[in-house]
Design a protein around this motif. Structure first.
Motif, mmCIF file in Angstrom:
data_model
loop_
_atom_site.group_PDB
_atom_site.id
_atom_site.type_symbol
_atom_site.label_atom_id
_atom_site.label_comp_id
_atom_site.label_asym_id
_atom_site.label_seq_id
_atom_site.Cartn_x
_atom_site.Cartn_y
_atom_site.Cartn_z
ATOM 1 N N ALA A 141 -84.371 63.442 28.701
ATOM 2 C CA ALA A 141 -85.047 62.173 29.001
ATOM 3 C C ALA A 141 -86.443 62.409 29.546
ATOM 4 O O ALA A 141 -87.395 61.705 29.215
ATOM 5 N N ALA A 142 -86.580 63.447 30.423
ATOM 6 C CA ALA A 142 -87.908 63.745 30.967
ATOM 7 C C ALA A 142 -88.857 64.209 29.871
ATOM 8 O O ALA A 142 -90.048 63.868 29.869
ATOM 9 N N SER A 143 -88.356 64.984 28.933
ATOM 10 C CA SER A 143 -89.207 65.428 27.822
ATOM 11 C C SER A 143 -89.674 64.256 26.978
ATOM 12 O O SER A 143 -90.839 64.176 26.575
ATOM 13 N N ILE A 144 -88.777 63.308 26.709
ATOM 14 C CA ILE A 144 -89.147 62.133 25.922
ATOM 15 C C ILE A 144 -90.174 61.293 26.660
ATOM 16 O O ILE A 144 -91.156 60.811 26.080
ATOM 17 N N ALA A 145 -89.981 61.094 27.981
ATOM 18 C CA ALA A 145 -90.939 60.308 28.766
ATOM 19 C C ALA A 145 -92.304 60.959 28.772
ATOM 20 O O ALA A 145 -93.337 60.292 28.654
ATOM 21 N N THR A 146 -92.336 62.289 28.889
ATOM 22 C CA THR A 146 -93.620 62.999 28.869
ATOM 23 C C THR A 146 -94.313 62.834 27.524
ATOM 24 O O THR A 146 -95.537 62.632 27.452
ATOM 25 N N ALA A 147 -93.556 62.916 26.443
ATOM 26 C CA ALA A 147 -94.145 62.734 25.115
ATOM 27 C C ALA A 147 -94.690 61.319 24.938
ATOM 28 O O ALA A 147 -95.772 61.120 24.365
ATOM 29 N N GLU A 148 -93.953 60.318 25.445
ATOM 30 C CA GLU A 148 -94.426 58.940 25.337
ATOM 31 C C GLU A 148 -95.702 58.721 26.143
ATOM 32 O O GLU A 148 -96.638 58.056 25.686
ATOM 33 N N GLU A 149 -95.761 59.281 27.344
ATOM 34 C CA GLU A 149 -96.972 59.142 28.156
ATOM 35 C C GLU A 149 -98.162 59.804 27.470
ATOM 36 O O GLU A 149 -99.279 59.271 27.487
ATOM 37 N N ALA A 150 -97.938 60.944 26.877
ATOM 38 C CA ALA A 150 -99.027 61.612 26.160
ATOM 39 C C ALA A 150 -99.494 60.778 24.980
ATOM 40 O O ALA A 150 -100.697 60.683 24.706
ATOM 41 N N SER A 151 -98.551 60.136 24.275
ATOM 42 C CA SER A 151 -98.929 59.285 23.145
ATOM 43 C C SER A 151 -99.738 58.077 23.596
ATOM 44 O O SER A 151 -100.734 57.706 22.965
ATOM 45 N N VAL A 152 -99.309 57.460 24.733
ATOM 46 C CA VAL A 152 -100.045 56.308 25.255
ATOM 47 C C VAL A 152 -101.445 56.699 25.666
ATOM 48 O O VAL A 152 -102.425 55.996 25.399
ATOM 49 N N ARG A 153 -101.569 57.852 26.328
ATOM 50 C CA ARG A 153 -102.899 58.302 26.735
ATOM 51 C C ARG A 153 -103.786 58.589 25.528
ATOM 52 O O ARG A 153 -104.983 58.267 25.524
#
Length: 327
Positions: free
Chosen positions: A67-79
């Motif tokens: 879950a933490a890996s997915i959240a990090t990937a989503e934050e990177a995509s948003v940025r």
């Protein structure tokens, strides 16, 4: 003192030392076995704990949760998406958005003026102004104001047709069925126009979003263009009205009331309450208000040197931000 061996065939007394020696050896062996068991039992927990303890060496980090890996990937995509949006030099649909804002100005200005004229204040001013034609069929000013207010309220509310059809004057019904039908059509057109104006205003607000920061000066230019467009439409209608008021009035009613139920006799209540002079005055008042609104908007958005410099400064700041983000 050494013990002599018993003679063959002789019985061994119960006090003999041989069984004592054997018993001593058995006791020693038993004590040795118990101590060995205690040592084995004591060593088992240590060995088990050593075997069960996980390896926590510094070279092997704990695995990261999914879950933490997915959240990090989503934050990177948003940025990344925000970065691309900020770097964009031109907003999407810029020409269409500015055109919508410019076209909304004359329509909203005209609707605002119409709504300000459709009030009890204007009705009272018309009936009391010098030179306004009196009713030759018997309505005095107070009765005119009472019945005229009913008609004005009906086109702006959601009341049924009985709101007008049940009104009486002098012991008789004030409005004919054909008059009530026409006023119902006027109500429908008025409510549709006001609703469309509100939706157009909301659309113009959405179209202007982010234009101030991403396209400095675009909103001001659109409003300025819209004020000139309003003046152009107003001048055209004024010239047409001066050349022939009756053709303009007829064309207006044929456009919005094609069913043809807008013509009445001079003795009908609607004509007695709203004579031709009333509509001439209303058209002039709407034109004056529209002109004032357009001039005020034009002055507020006139491209002065100070406004141009502010737009250039905002544009330079945005270009500097784009340069930093693109590095």
């Amino acid at each position: 003192m050494p013990t002599e061996a018993p003679a063959p065939g002789a019985e061994t007394p119960w006090t003999s030392s041989i069984p004592a020696v054997a018993s001593h050896r058995a006791d020693a062996l038993e004590e040795h076995g118990q101590s060995a068991e205690q040592e084995t039992t004591a060593s088992l927990p240590a060995e088990a704990s050593t075997a069960e303890a996980p390896t926590t060496g510094g070279s092997d980090p704990a695995p990261q949760p999914l879950a933490a890996s997915i959240a990090t990937a989503e934050e990177a995509s948003v940025r990344a998406e925000a970065r691309e949006t900020a770097v964009e030099d031109r907003p999407r649909w810029l020409a269409a958005r500015t055109a919508l804002i410019a076209l909304a100005v004359p329509l909203l200005t005209l609707l605002t003026a119409v709504r300000l004229i459709a009030t009890h204040g204007f009705l009272w001013a018309e009936y009391h102004r010098p030179g306004f034609p009196a009713d030759s069929y018997g309505f005095d000013t107070q009765e005119r104001l009472r019945l005229g207010s009913y008609g004005l309220d009906y086109i702006l509310n959601f009341a049924p047709h009985t709101y007008l059809s049940e009104i009486e004057t002098g012991g008789a019904t004030a409005f004919l069925a054909s008059e009530v039908e026409h006023m119902t059509d006027v109500k429908r057109v008025m409510l549709i126009a006001l609703t469309a104006g509100a939706l157009l205003f909301i659309a113009a607000l959405f179209a202007s979003r982010s234009l101030r920061t991403r396209a400095p000066g675009a909103i001001r230019k659109s409003l300025f263009t819209g004020s000139w467009l309003t003046l152009g439409i107003l001048v055209a209608l004024l010239v047409i009205g001066l050349l022939g008021w009756e053709p303009l009035f007829t064309a207006f009613h044929q456009l919005f009331f094609p069913q043809g139920n807008w013509q009445f006799r001079m003795s009908d209540t609607l004509i007695r309450l709203y004579p031709p002079q009333f509509w001439v005055d209303a058209a002039l008042a709407i034109a004056i208000l529209t002109l004032l609104f357009s001039l005020v908007l034009m002055m507020l958005t006139w491209p002065t040197q100070a406004r141009k410099q502010r737009a250039l400064a905002r544009r330079a700041q945005r270009q500097e931000l784009q340069r930093k983000l693109s590095q």
